[in-house]
Design an enzyme around this catalytic site. Structure first.
Site: not given
Length: 355
Positions: A206, A251, A234
């Site tokens: 993450r 991602h 993000e």
């Protein structure tokens, strides 16, 4: 039954069409009005399933085809009497292979160094333990840090020892901001200062696990090689950060065809259990056959010869950098790359090993 599904979920129609009407929606922009008259909601990590989204609906089931759950407000979901499920481990193999691919792209000589190279793994859940096993197949020395689990096949050490001794560090933790061992900004200025300047850092967990400002300062000082698949802010990525990171991807570390299909399979199984249906479908029946690259060859030999053919990580890096405009990669460009991503195949599809 009405089912709302993220438009980027794999094989949604195959698994769920028999149960009712499926409406495919952009997951990041889902609203209460989209879901208020639906019995089931199928999402990914870009959808925040919170009170604003699900209160005063007729939802009975929320399924997230993801490993993580930080986008799910589980107390609120359960207070509403809604059953929920995630897909823990669905893309663990894909992420493990992503990390190894990135390392071999940065330093191809690692294929032959065996225990002269030490991989430090932070978080030994589904992904971290899978990565450890795959790294050991290559002969690398593996050390791990995880205060919550014990893995027999991994030499577990304290966090400070891992930072000091690893030649590369890969993070595989959920995002947590409370408790005894929060992971928010786990990799900060202090942690980076304890790492060898030449040690590689990879984050595919993450974004906020790594403090972006501290990372920028560290790279400017050490010229450290860094691989990021996730980003603190993000889906926006600044030009400053992009120019400093050695490999960047949007991602997609877990975006194998098998991983995506397995995630949908897992929430399908949970859906069937919730609504008392018999689960009869298997994702494997939907996968095309791949060329058997690993036939009669060792893992190292195949990776030397066919790594780019199996997964060209440089292409993903170039595609993300090409979206830079006016000093940043924006949400629209970032989401488009993920939506149109050509799902790669896991090594096992080519006859290779899996942990």
């Amino acid at each position: 039954m009405k089912i709302i599904a993220d438009e980027n979920l794999a094989f949604t129609d195959y698994f769920f069409a028999e149960f009712g009407t499926i409406e495919h929606k952009a997951g990041r922009s889902l609203t209460h009005s989209d879901v208020k008259d639906a019995e089931a909601l199928l999402v990914r990590s870009v959808t925040n399933v919170n009170a604003a989204l699900i209160q005063n609906t007729i939802l009975q089931f929320v399924g997230s085809a993801t490993i993580g759950t930080d986008h799910l407000d589980i107390p609120v979901i359960e207070q509403q009497g809604i059953a929920w499920s995630n897909a823990a481990g669905c893309n663990a193999q894909a992420v493990a292979e992503y990390v190894i691919t990135a390392l071999l792209k940065l330093q191809p000589e690692l294929i032959e160094v065996n225990e002269q190279f030490t991989l430090g793994i932070v978080g030994l859940g589904n992904v971290g333990s899978r990565l450890a096993a795959m790294a050991q197949l290559l002969g690398w020395k593996v050390i791990g840090y995880d205060p919550f689990v014990q893995r027999e096949h991994v030499n577990q050490v304290e966090f400070s020892e891992l930072l000091k001794n690893a030649d590369a560090i890969s993070t595989h933790v959920p995002l947590t901001q409370s408790g005894e061992h929060p992971t928010y900004h786990l990799i900060n200025a202090d942690a980076l200062s304890q790492m060898k300047p030449e040690a590689i850092l990879i984050n595919s967990a993450r974004g906020p696990v790594v403090a972006e400002a501290d990372l920028i300062a560290d790279i400017q000082k050490t010229q450290r090689q860094v691989v990021l698949d996730v980003f603190e802010h993000e889906p926006e990525i600044s030009e400053t950060l992009l120019n400093l990171i050695t490999i960047v991807t949007p991602h997609i570390a877990g975006y194998s065809l098998e991983g995506k299909a397995r995630g949908t399979q897992m929430i399908y199984d949970a859906f069937c259990k919730t609504f008392d249906h018999t689960a009869t479908k298997r994702f494997e029946t939907q996968l095309p056959v791949c060329e058997a690259l690993f036939a009669n060859q060792s893992l190292k030999a195949v990776l030397k010869q066919h790594l780019i053919e199996i997964y060209d990580i440089a292409r993903d890096d170039a595609n993300l950098r090409a979206t830079l405009k006016d000093g940043k990669v924006d949400q629209k460009a970032f989401d488009y790359l993920r939506k149109t991503y050509p799902l790669r195949r896991e090594w096992a599809a080519h006859g290779g090993p899996k942990a």
